[in-house]
Design a protein around this motif. Sequence first.
Motif, short mmCIF file in Angstrom:
data_model
loop_
_atom_site.label_atom_id
_atom_site.label_comp_id
_atom_site.label_asym_id
_atom_site.label_seq_id
_atom_site.Cartn_x
_atom_site.Cartn_y
_atom_site.Cartn_z
N THR A 119 0.82 -1.22 0.00
CA THR A 119 0.00 0.00 0.00
C THR A 119 0.85 1.27 0.00
OG1 THR A 119 -0.13 -0.13 2.43
CG2 THR A 119 -1.92 -1.16 1.17
N ASP A 120 2.10 1.17 -0.38
CA ASP A 120 2.92 2.37 -0.44
C ASP A 120 2.56 3.19 -1.68
OD1 ASP A 120 5.20 1.56 -2.65
OD2 ASP A 120 4.53 -0.16 -1.46
N LYS A 121 3.07 4.39 -1.74
CA LYS A 121 2.68 5.32 -2.79
C LYS A 121 3.05 4.81 -4.18
CE LYS A 121 3.13 10.19 -4.11
NZ LYS A 121 3.74 11.49 -3.76
N VAL A 122 4.25 4.27 -4.30
CA VAL A 122 4.71 3.78 -5.61
C VAL A 122 3.85 2.61 -6.10
CG1 VAL A 122 6.66 2.79 -6.86
CG2 VAL A 122 7.06 4.56 -5.15
N SER A 123 3.54 1.67 -5.18
CA SER A 123 2.74 0.51 -5.57
C SER A 123 1.33 0.92 -5.99
CB SER A 123 2.67 -0.48 -4.41
OG SER A 123 3.96 -0.96 -4.08
N LEU A 124 0.72 1.85 -5.24
CA LEU A 124 -0.63 2.30 -5.60
C LEU A 124 -0.64 3.04 -6.93
CD1 LEU A 124 -1.92 3.55 -2.13
CD2 LEU A 124 -2.48 1.42 -3.29
N LEU A 125 0.39 3.86 -7.17
CA LEU A 125 0.45 4.58 -8.45
C LEU A 125 0.63 3.61 -9.61
CD1 LEU A 125 0.55 7.29 -9.92
CD2 LEU A 125 3.03 7.33 -9.52
N THR A 126 1.48 2.60 -9.42
CA THR A 126 1.69 1.59 -10.46
C THR A 126 0.41 0.81 -10.74
OG1 THR A 126 3.99 1.37 -9.75
CG2 THR A 126 3.10 -0.37 -11.15
N LYS A 127 -0.32 0.47 -9.66
CA LYS A 127 -1.56 -0.28 -9.82
C LYS A 127 -2.62 0.56 -10.57
CE LYS A 127 -2.64 -2.84 -6.38
NZ LYS A 127 -3.14 -3.34 -5.08
N ASN A 128 -2.73 1.85 -10.24
CA ASN A 128 -3.70 2.71 -10.92
C ASN A 128 -3.36 2.85 -12.41
OD1 ASN A 128 -5.18 3.16 -8.58
ND2 ASN A 128 -3.98 4.96 -8.00
N ASN A 129 -2.08 3.04 -12.71
CA ASN A 129 -1.68 3.15 -14.12
C ASN A 129 -1.95 1.85 -14.88
OD1 ASN A 129 -0.81 5.79 -13.72
ND2 ASN A 129 1.28 5.16 -13.21
N THR A 130 -1.76 0.72 -14.19
CA THR A 130 -2.02 -0.57 -14.83
C THR A 130 -3.51 -0.74 -15.13
OG1 THR A 130 -0.14 -1.52 -13.64
CG2 THR A 130 -1.71 -3.06 -14.62
N TRP A 131 -4.36 -0.31 -14.20
CA TRP A 131 -5.81 -0.40 -14.44
C TRP A 131 -6.22 0.49 -15.61
CZ3 TRP A 131 -9.30 -3.75 -13.66
CH2 TRP A 131 -9.30 -4.58 -12.54
N LYS A 132 -5.60 1.67 -15.75
CA LYS A 132 -5.91 2.53 -16.89
C LYS A 132 -5.51 1.84 -18.20
CE LYS A 132 -5.40 6.86 -14.30
NZ LYS A 132 -4.63 8.11 -14.14
N ARG A 133 -4.37 1.15 -18.16
CA ARG A 133 -3.93 0.42 -19.36
C ARG A 133 -4.90 -0.72 -19.68
NH1 ARG A 133 1.81 -2.04 -18.63
NH2 ARG A 133 2.14 0.15 -18.05
N ILE A 134 -5.38 -1.41 -18.63
CA ILE A 134 -6.35 -2.48 -18.84
C ILE A 134 -7.64 -1.93 -19.44
CG2 ILE A 134 -7.84 -4.14 -17.63
CD1 ILE A 134 -5.52 -4.56 -15.65
N ASN A 135 -8.07 -0.76 -18.96
CA ASN A 135 -9.28 -0.12 -19.47
C ASN A 135 -9.14 0.21 -20.96
OD1 ASN A 135 -11.81 1.04 -19.50
ND2 ASN A 135 -11.11 3.00 -18.71
N LYS A 136 -7.98 0.72 -21.36
CA LYS A 136 -7.75 1.05 -22.77
C LYS A 136 -7.74 -0.20 -23.63
CE LYS A 136 -5.17 5.35 -22.00
NZ LYS A 136 -3.87 6.04 -22.17
N GLU A 137 -7.04 -1.25 -23.16
CA GLU A 137 -6.98 -2.49 -23.94
C GLU A 137 -8.36 -3.12 -24.08
OE1 GLU A 137 -4.10 -5.22 -22.48
OE2 GLU A 137 -2.45 -3.76 -22.50
N TYR A 138 -9.16 -3.07 -23.01
CA TYR A 138 -10.49 -3.67 -23.09
C TYR A 138 -11.39 -2.90 -24.05
CZ TYR A 138 -15.11 -5.27 -21.66
OH TYR A 138 -16.38 -5.77 -21.67
#
Length: 285
Positions: free
Chosen positions: A35-54
Amino acid sequence: MAEKRERGPNFTEMEKSQLLEIVLKYKDIIENKKTDKVSLLTKNNTWKRINKEYNAIQRSTGIRELKTLKALYECLKAKARKDKAAERIETMKTGRGSCTSSMGELSSRLIRELGEQFQPLQNEFDSISGNFEKVPDESEAVKIQLDNSADVSIRDEQIIEEPIVVIEEPQPNEGPAFATAAIRKRRRISESDATIALEEYARGKVDVSRQKLDLFLIQHQKRIKILNLEEEAAEKKMRILEIEEKTAKNNLKISELKEETAKMYLEKEKVELEISKIKLEREKL
């Protein structure tokens, strides 16, 4: 009066499978528990990438928002937990034998890919912890079978003790016949005591096993109820998100219509201004 919200189209099985295919490519990031800042930011960016691919591969039901896809993924995981619990209960009913599985393809794939999340925590102090032991594979079956057989033989030797025979030497005033009768009497008493003790021990073990099984079934029924509630909550949340998505699209259309109406009024005023200019020129002439 508030506008009536319209529900968006339901996800088809193909769309669910496509979303799961994309998310599992990034499962190491999405399922990261940090739950650190870097991990949360990476997870949010990954979800945005998943949204675009879908959205790039969807043509039938239109564009989906990010929060809708997240809600669907959580709903799929809740459904997999429910199916796993139901399958475990059916297995226990058959004495850990074979049973008919009604688990869907999506739930099976989630359990295969994220197996650790669907296994309960091991607790040696839990009375039913033995019901959740991992099933060994074929390479470990022979070794475990030998170890278990050795343990059983040791336990049997420890539990089933040989009857104790007390042999006393005859007193000076007692003859050999009296000593033999006393020995036989003590042997019969010790053998009957040992048999009674073993029978009571076996009955106690059966009672304890039944109590453990009853407790296990009660706890699993409670867990299934909790999973049902979680699944219902996830479905309601997904419906709300779909309604909000539909409302946002309608609001966008309304804004576009208002903008077009304003442009038409502006064009009308321009035409009226041109007519006024023409009239003035004619009056001057």
